[in-house]
Write a protein that holds these residues in place. Structure first.
Motif, PDB file in Angstrom:
ATOM      1  N   VAL A 151       0.906  -1.267   0.046  1.00  0.00           N
ATOM      2  CA  VAL A 151       0.157   0.008  -0.088  1.00  0.00           C
ATOM      3  C   VAL A 151       0.967   1.318  -0.090  1.00  0.00           C
ATOM      4  CG1 VAL A 151      -0.225   0.387   2.528  1.00  0.00           C
ATOM      5  CG2 VAL A 151      -2.152   0.940   0.954  1.00  0.00           C
ATOM      6  N   LEU A 152       2.020   1.068   0.460  1.00  0.00           N
ATOM      7  CA  LEU A 152       2.975   2.371   0.606  1.00  0.00           C
ATOM      8  C   LEU A 152       3.809   2.491  -0.577  1.00  0.00           C
ATOM      9  CD1 LEU A 152       3.654   2.642   4.315  1.00  0.00           C
ATOM     10  CD2 LEU A 152       2.712   4.400   3.087  1.00  0.00           C
ATOM     11  N   GLU A 153       3.692   1.548  -1.392  1.00  0.00           N
ATOM     12  CA  GLU A 153       4.471   1.458  -2.583  1.00  0.00           C
ATOM     13  C   GLU A 153       6.056   1.376  -2.362  1.00  0.00           C
ATOM     14  OE1 GLU A 153       3.031   4.673  -5.235  1.00  0.00           O
ATOM     15  OE2 GLU A 153       1.126   3.852  -5.311  1.00  0.00           O
ATOM     16  N   PRO A 154       6.289   0.287  -1.644  1.00  0.00           N
ATOM     17  CA  PRO A 154       7.891   0.490  -1.127  1.00  0.00           C
ATOM     18  C   PRO A 154       8.660   0.303  -2.019  1.00  0.00           C
ATOM     19  CG  PRO A 154       6.726  -2.030  -0.684  1.00  0.00           C
ATOM     20  CD  PRO A 154       5.834  -1.001  -1.285  1.00  0.00           C
ATOM     21  N   ALA A 155      10.159   0.418  -1.909  1.00  0.00           N
ATOM     22  CA  ALA A 155      11.224   0.441  -3.031  1.00  0.00           C
ATOM     23  C   ALA A 155      11.609  -1.020  -2.942  1.00  0.00           C
ATOM     24  CB  ALA A 155      12.244   1.426  -2.660  1.00  0.00           C
ATOM     25  N   LEU A 156      11.304  -1.625  -1.814  1.00  0.00           N
ATOM     26  CA  LEU A 156      11.797  -3.267  -1.537  1.00  0.00           C
ATOM     27  C   LEU A 156      10.689  -4.025  -0.799  1.00  0.00           C
ATOM     28  CD1 LEU A 156      14.218  -5.193  -1.330  1.00  0.00           C
ATOM     29  CD2 LEU A 156      14.669  -4.378   0.668  1.00  0.00           C
ATOM     30  N   LEU A 157      10.411  -4.974  -1.690  1.00  0.00           N
ATOM     31  CA  LEU A 157       9.396  -5.897  -1.572  1.00  0.00           C
ATOM     32  C   LEU A 157       9.723  -7.082  -0.959  1.00  0.00           C
ATOM     33  CD1 LEU A 157       6.261  -6.497  -1.074  1.00  0.00           C
ATOM     34  CD2 LEU A 157       6.200  -7.215  -3.201  1.00  0.00           C
ATOM     35  N   LEU A 158       9.530  -7.507   0.548  1.00  0.00           N
ATOM     36  CA  LEU A 158      10.170  -8.814   0.794  1.00  0.00           C
ATOM     37  C   LEU A 158       8.972  -9.977   1.059  1.00  0.00           C
ATOM     38  CD1 LEU A 158      12.374  -7.039   3.623  1.00  0.00           C
ATOM     39  CD2 LEU A 158      13.179  -7.897   1.311  1.00  0.00           C
ATOM     40  N   LEU A 159       8.963 -10.964   0.377  1.00  0.00           N
ATOM     41  CA  LEU A 159       7.838 -12.050   0.655  1.00  0.00           C
ATOM     42  C   LEU A 159       8.617 -13.306   1.168  1.00  0.00           C
ATOM     43  CD1 LEU A 159       7.559 -10.660  -2.713  1.00  0.00           C
ATOM     44  CD2 LEU A 159       5.313 -11.528  -1.844  1.00  0.00           C
ATOM     45  N   ASP A 160       8.350 -13.725   2.368  1.00  0.00           N
ATOM     46  CA  ASP A 160       8.699 -14.912   3.155  1.00  0.00           C
ATOM     47  C   ASP A 160       7.890 -15.888   3.057  1.00  0.00           C
ATOM     48  OD1 ASP A 160      10.020 -16.558   4.593  1.00  0.00           O
ATOM     49  OD2 ASP A 160      10.295 -15.307   6.412  1.00  0.00           O
ATOM     50  N   GLU A 161       8.166 -16.907   1.914  1.00  0.00           N
ATOM     51  CA  GLU A 161       7.316 -18.003   1.765  1.00  0.00           C
ATOM     52  C   GLU A 161       5.694 -17.792   1.528  1.00  0.00           C
ATOM     53  OE1 GLU A 161       8.268 -21.333   1.886  1.00  0.00           O
ATOM     54  OE2 GLU A 161      10.437 -21.424   2.812  1.00  0.00           O
ATOM     55  N   PRO A 162       5.194 -16.820   0.853  1.00  0.00           N
ATOM     56  CA  PRO A 162       4.093 -16.289   0.735  1.00  0.00           C
ATOM     57  C   PRO A 162       2.976 -17.433   0.494  1.00  0.00           C
ATOM     58  CG  PRO A 162       4.967 -15.516  -1.105  1.00  0.00           C
ATOM     59  CD  PRO A 162       6.060 -16.232  -0.365  1.00  0.00           C
ATOM     60  N   LEU A 163       3.487 -18.429  -0.182  1.00  0.00           N
ATOM     61  CA  LEU A 163       2.366 -19.619  -0.480  1.00  0.00           C
ATOM     62  C   LEU A 163       2.628 -20.599   0.346  1.00  0.00           C
ATOM     63  CD1 LEU A 163       2.826 -19.636  -4.494  1.00  0.00           C
ATOM     64  CD2 LEU A 163       1.369 -17.932  -2.966  1.00  0.00           C
ATOM     65  N   SER A 164       3.394 -20.682   1.331  1.00  0.00           N
ATOM     66  CA  SER A 164       3.472 -22.017   2.109  1.00  0.00           C
ATOM     67  C   SER A 164       2.176 -22.380   2.898  1.00  0.00           C
ATOM     68  CB  SER A 164       4.740 -22.189   2.786  1.00  0.00           C
ATOM     69  OG  SER A 164       4.820 -20.969   3.724  1.00  0.00           O
ATOM     70  N   ALA A 165       1.731 -21.529   3.249  1.00  0.00           N
ATOM     71  CA  ALA A 165       0.431 -21.457   4.118  1.00  0.00           C
ATOM     72  C   ALA A 165      -0.494 -21.955   3.398  1.00  0.00           C
ATOM     73  CB  ALA A 165       0.314 -20.260   5.031  1.00  0.00           C
ATOM     74  N   LEU A 166      -0.772 -22.114   2.220  1.00  0.00           N
ATOM     75  CA  LEU A 166      -2.032 -22.407   1.311  1.00  0.00           C
ATOM     76  C   LEU A 166      -1.997 -23.687   0.950  1.00  0.00           C
ATOM     77  CD1 LEU A 166      -1.635 -19.343  -1.056  1.00  0.00           C
ATOM     78  CD2 LEU A 166      -2.872 -19.458   1.131  1.00  0.00           C
ATOM     79  N   ASP A 167      -3.224 -24.484   0.756  1.00  0.00           N
ATOM     80  CA  ASP A 167      -3.207 -25.676   0.227  1.00  0.00           C
ATOM     81  C   ASP A 167      -3.214 -25.652  -1.174  1.00  0.00           C
ATOM     82  OD1 ASP A 167      -5.977 -25.326  -1.375  1.00  0.00           O
ATOM     83  OD2 ASP A 167      -6.422 -24.923   0.672  1.00  0.00           O
ATOM     84  N   LEU A 168      -2.691 -26.826  -1.719  1.00  0.00           N
ATOM     85  CA  LEU A 168      -2.346 -27.077  -3.267  1.00  0.00           C
ATOM     86  C   LEU A 168      -2.927 -26.330  -4.305  1.00  0.00           C
ATOM     87  CD1 LEU A 168      -0.705 -30.506  -3.261  1.00  0.00           C
ATOM     88  CD2 LEU A 168       0.440 -28.555  -3.780  1.00  0.00           C
ATOM     89  N   ALA A 169      -4.361 -26.776  -4.148  1.00  0.00           N
ATOM     90  CA  ALA A 169      -5.164 -25.975  -5.327  1.00  0.00           C
ATOM     91  C   ALA A 169      -5.233 -24.318  -5.147  1.00  0.00           C
ATOM     92  CB  ALA A 169      -6.530 -26.518  -5.061  1.00  0.00           C
ATOM     93  N   THR A 170      -5.349 -23.738  -4.069  1.00  0.00           N
ATOM     94  CA  THR A 170      -5.215 -22.482  -3.658  1.00  0.00           C
ATOM     95  C   THR A 170      -3.804 -21.882  -4.324  1.00  0.00           C
ATOM     96  OG1 THR A 170      -6.618 -22.825  -1.766  1.00  0.00           O
ATOM     97  CG2 THR A 170      -5.783 -20.607  -2.085  1.00  0.00           C
ATOM     98  N   ARG A 171      -2.864 -22.673  -3.962  1.00  0.00           N
ATOM     99  CA  ARG A 171      -1.518 -22.145  -4.339  1.00  0.00           C
ATOM    100  C   ARG A 171      -1.264 -22.028  -5.881  1.00  0.00           C
ATOM    101  NH1 ARG A 171       3.157 -25.713  -1.537  1.00  0.00           N
ATOM    102  NH2 ARG A 171       1.772 -25.392   0.300  1.00  0.00           N
ATOM    103  N   ARG A 172      -1.900 -22.998  -6.548  1.00  0.00           N
ATOM    104  CA  ARG A 172      -1.609 -22.651  -7.982  1.00  0.00           C
ATOM    105  C   ARG A 172      -2.446 -21.732  -8.435  1.00  0.00           C
ATOM    106  NH1 ARG A 172      -3.744 -27.781  -9.613  1.00  0.00           N
ATOM    107  NH2 ARG A 172      -2.353 -28.719  -8.456  1.00  0.00           N
ATOM    108  N   GLN A 173      -3.450 -21.290  -7.895  1.00  0.00           N
ATOM    109  CA  GLN A 173      -4.351 -19.983  -8.398  1.00  0.00           C
ATOM    110  C   GLN A 173      -3.547 -18.871  -7.968  1.00  0.00           C
ATOM    111  OE1 GLN A 173      -7.755 -19.448  -6.548  1.00  0.00           O
ATOM    112  NE2 GLN A 173      -8.012 -17.306  -7.069  1.00  0.00           N
ATOM    113  N   VAL A 174      -3.099 -18.767  -6.784  1.00  0.00           N
ATOM    114  CA  VAL A 174      -2.469 -17.671  -6.032  1.00  0.00           C
ATOM    115  C   VAL A 174      -1.329 -17.271  -6.750  1.00  0.00           C
ATOM    116  CG1 VAL A 174      -1.642 -16.840  -4.039  1.00  0.00           C
ATOM    117  CG2 VAL A 174      -3.936 -17.757  -3.832  1.00  0.00           C
ATOM    118  N   ARG A 175      -0.615 -18.364  -7.270  1.00  0.00           N
ATOM    119  CA  ARG A 175       0.810 -18.209  -7.722  1.00  0.00           C
ATOM    120  C   ARG A 175       0.700 -17.144  -8.872  1.00  0.00           C
ATOM    121  NH1 ARG A 175       3.193 -23.714  -8.148  1.00  0.00           N
ATOM    122  NH2 ARG A 175       2.144 -23.678 -10.405  1.00  0.00           N
ATOM    123  N   GLY A 176      -0.290 -17.540  -9.812  1.00  0.00           N
ATOM    124  CA  GLY A 176      -0.497 -16.643 -10.969  1.00  0.00           C
ATOM    125  C   GLY A 176      -0.839 -15.326 -10.599  1.00  0.00           C
ATOM    126  N   GLU A 177      -1.700 -14.820  -9.710  1.00  0.00           N
ATOM    127  CA  GLU A 177      -1.726 -13.290  -9.393  1.00  0.00           C
ATOM    128  C   GLU A 177      -0.612 -12.981  -8.761  1.00  0.00           C
ATOM    129  OE1 GLU A 177      -6.370 -14.842  -7.320  1.00  0.00           O
ATOM    130  OE2 GLU A 177      -4.775 -13.774  -5.997  1.00  0.00           O
TER     131      GLU A 177
END
Lengths: 358, 274
Positions: A151-177
């Motif tokens: 939201v603050l349009e940061p110069a540096l975006l850090l993502l720590d395992e952003p998909l690991s908490a999701l189940d497999l089906a959701t993961r595939r869909q969210v990955r594209g987004e």
């Protein structure tokens, strides 16, 4: 441009030592097993940890420099952090979570509401604005966490395992987004994962981390073809040996000493230390000592047989050698050779077609 | 069902006896209070001016004492939960002291601090203020005795707010003040409310420090527990009625505390991970 060169010890056992340069608009994937130092690196960048030694610099501004004892507070860094299990504020609504950074940064109430609404719209969260995080699905929580970080349009975006908490089906869909979002992000993005598959989807560039070091940085296909860590080699299914040339032989061959034993390989490298990758397809398996022209023969007991997806037509034969040697054979061969755990076999491969690299 | 060994049977018996004795110890006095007073008698006693004055004074002073303890205790609890400094351990022991100090000793200490001949007596006297044997003294005595019941659990509540939320807030530009107001305080709120209720109950029941430091002046310093004590000498019925009234008030507070749900004495942490 992100520049970092840092050392940080955690306790007596762990030391992170990393140097990186990253241009704006790019995504670097940090790939490594848990405990390899990925999250530590993100926390150093966010300022949640201070380096013991070194510098961090973003777009020419110093964020941390141990030489002058300087370290910018996390709240003064232009950084967005998507935490592993999101850490959405449980007592605030989705809109309040997403707008949190704006209000904290001193943006006025009306302006903050307007910008929050725009971000919620963009992330497809508008209809969920009033809900608490606990009332969201995993995928929605993930989107809210990314929206909050951006939201603050940061110069540096850090993502720590952003998909690991999701189940497999959701993961595939969210990955594209998520991939689209990262592509649009104008700043530097660092994406942490322990799944090589995800690394290939997200990273134009991949940094493989192991034991607190960056073992290898490169384009995805480079990492695939020429792995420099046992971790990646195992994922891509190559037998990887680090070796040292002990003798060069006529005919363009070299004799390498490796953990497995001496290997004879084709030799285009002039260096003494190099990696040797052997594809499981290149290895033939037999019950009797092979009579053919293969220069490299190792005897061993079958430890396990692993059918390869999708149909199990091909089977991986893992030998109880040290380190384990993996060959790939057809199901027919398994039957005709009578392969089973405990059976003693010979694994052979030729010197040609095996290329050492540095 | 497996047959119990003699040792197992003995253990069960011992546990059962212990529970029965414990319930008798805690419950029997309460039951005795309740069966002693007819409901009509209780209502009639409530009209007694002395009872009314004591009840009014008790409620007002203990609420003010609670407000003081909460206002001053919140920053103390926050600093204790978030900072390390020299002498922290000693400070913590001192803050807990009123919990274990005999109340009369506490009252004496308060006299020596705020009394006419006490440490601050000269300064207060110059301002024309005399604290002992006033309603203010009642409030000070109650606040002194109730403070640890608020500070210790509140400190624990701040300490158990999940660090991830504070980290997230830090990366979202939040200053420490913003993090306190928007993250820490709301997440710790249920425990803080419970702690305040506990402190209030303690203030309401305060006796020894009050009678030593504030005296026993009806209408000014005679709170309910003191009035009960005085009534015991002459009018047992009044004493029982007032006691029951105190019990009802305390039970109400404890119930409120339980519905607050996440108190110090209940083992649920306020800001659990999902």
């Amino acid at each position: 441009m992100l520049r970092l060169d840092v050392v940080r010890r955690l306790g007596d056992a762990f030391e992170l030592r990393a140097a990186l340069e990253l241009a704006r608009g790019g995504t670097l994937v940090l790939l490594g097993e848990s405990g390899s130092g990925k999250t530590t690196l993100l926390r150093l960048l966010a300022g949640l940890l201070a380096p013991d030694q070194g510098r961090i610099e973003l777009d020419g501004a110093t964020w941390a420099d141990t030489a002058s004892g300087f370290g910018l507070e996390p709240s003064a860094r232009s950084v967005g952090y998507v935490f592993q299990d999101y850490a959405l504020f449980p007592h605030l609504s989705v809109a309040e979570n997403v707008g949190f950074g704006l209000r904290a940064a001193g943006v006025g109430r009306g302006e903050a509401r307007r910008r929050t609404a725009a971000v919620l719209e963009r992330f497809g969260l508008a209809s969920l604005a009033g809900r608490r995080p606990a009332a969201l699905s995993g995928g929605q929580q993930q989107r809210a966490a990314v929206a909050r970080a951006l939201v603050l349009e940061p110069a540096l975006l850090l993502l720590d395992e952003p998909l690991s908490a999701l189940d497999l089906a959701t993961r595939r869909q969210v990955r594209g987004e998520l991939r689209d979002i990262l592509r649009e992000h104008a700043g530097v993005s660092l994406y942490v994962t322990h799944q090589p598959m995800e690394a290939l989807v997200f990273g134009e560039r991949i940094a493989v981390m192991a034991g607190g070091r960056i073992a290898q940085v490169g384009a995805a296909d480079e990492i695939l073809r020429r792995p420099r860590s046992a971790y990646v080699a195992e994922f891509v299914g190559l037998n990887l040996f680090g070796g040292r040339v002990v003798r060069r032989e006529p005919g363009g061959l070299a004799r390498f000493r490796t953990a497995l034993g001496e290997l004879v390989v084709a030799d285009p490298v002039d260096a003494d230390d190099a990696f040797v990758a052997v594809s499981p397809h290149a290895i033939t398996v037999s019950r009797e000592p092979p009579a053919g022209s293969a220069q490299n023969v190792f005897a061993g007991v079958v430890r396990e047989l692993v059918p390869e997806p999708p149909l199990g037509e091909r089977v991986r034969v893992v030998l109880a050698t040290e380190p384990a040697l993996v060959a790939e054979v057809t199901r027919g061969a398994v039957e005709s050779l009578g392969l089973a755990p405990g059976v003693r076999v010979y694994a052979a491969f030729k010197a040609t077609g095996i290329t050492p690299y540095r | 069902m497996t047959r119990l060994s003699p040792a197992g049977l003995g253990l069960r018996l011992a546990v059962g006896v212990a529970i029965a004795l414990f319930l008798a110890l805690v419950g029997l006095p309460l039951v005795a209070l309740i069966v002693r007073v007819a409901p009509g008698e209780l209502i009639r006693r409530l009209g007694d001016p002395i009872v009314l004055a004591a009840l009014r004074l008790s409620l007002i002073t203990s609420l003010i004492a609670t407000a003081v303890v909460v206002t001053l205790g919140l920053p103390v609890a926050y600093v204790l939960a978030t900072r390390e400094f020299r002498g922290k351990r000693l400070l913590e022991v001192c803050l807990d002291l009123p919990m274990v100090l005999p109340p009369t000793v506490a009252g004496l200490a308060l006299l020596l601090a705020f009394g006419r001949a006490g440490l601050l007596g000269g300064a207060l006297g110059a301002l024309g203020v005399s604290v002992p044997f006033t309603t203010l003294a009642v409030i000070i005595a109650q606040a002194f005795m109730a403070a640890p019941f608020f500070v210790a659990p509140t400190r624990a509540a701040f300490g158990s707010v999940d660090q991830r939320y504070l980290d997230a807030a830090r990366t979202l530009r939040a200053s420490e003040a913003h993090r306190f107001a928007r993250v820490m305080l709301p997440l710790a709120a249920p425990s803080i409310v419970a702690a305040a209720a506990m402190a209030c109950a303690r203030a309401l029941g305060e006796f020894g420090a009050t009678i030593t430091f504030a005296g026993n002046l009806p209408g000014r310093t005679q709170t309910m527990p003191l009035a009960v004590y005085v009534a015991l000498e002459g009018d047992l019925g009044a004493a029982v009625a007032m006691s029951l009234l105190l019990v009802v008030t305390s039970v109400g507070l404890l119930l409120a505390l339980r519905s607050g749900g996440q108190g110090f004495f209940m083992s649920r942490a306020p800001a659990r991970r999902r």
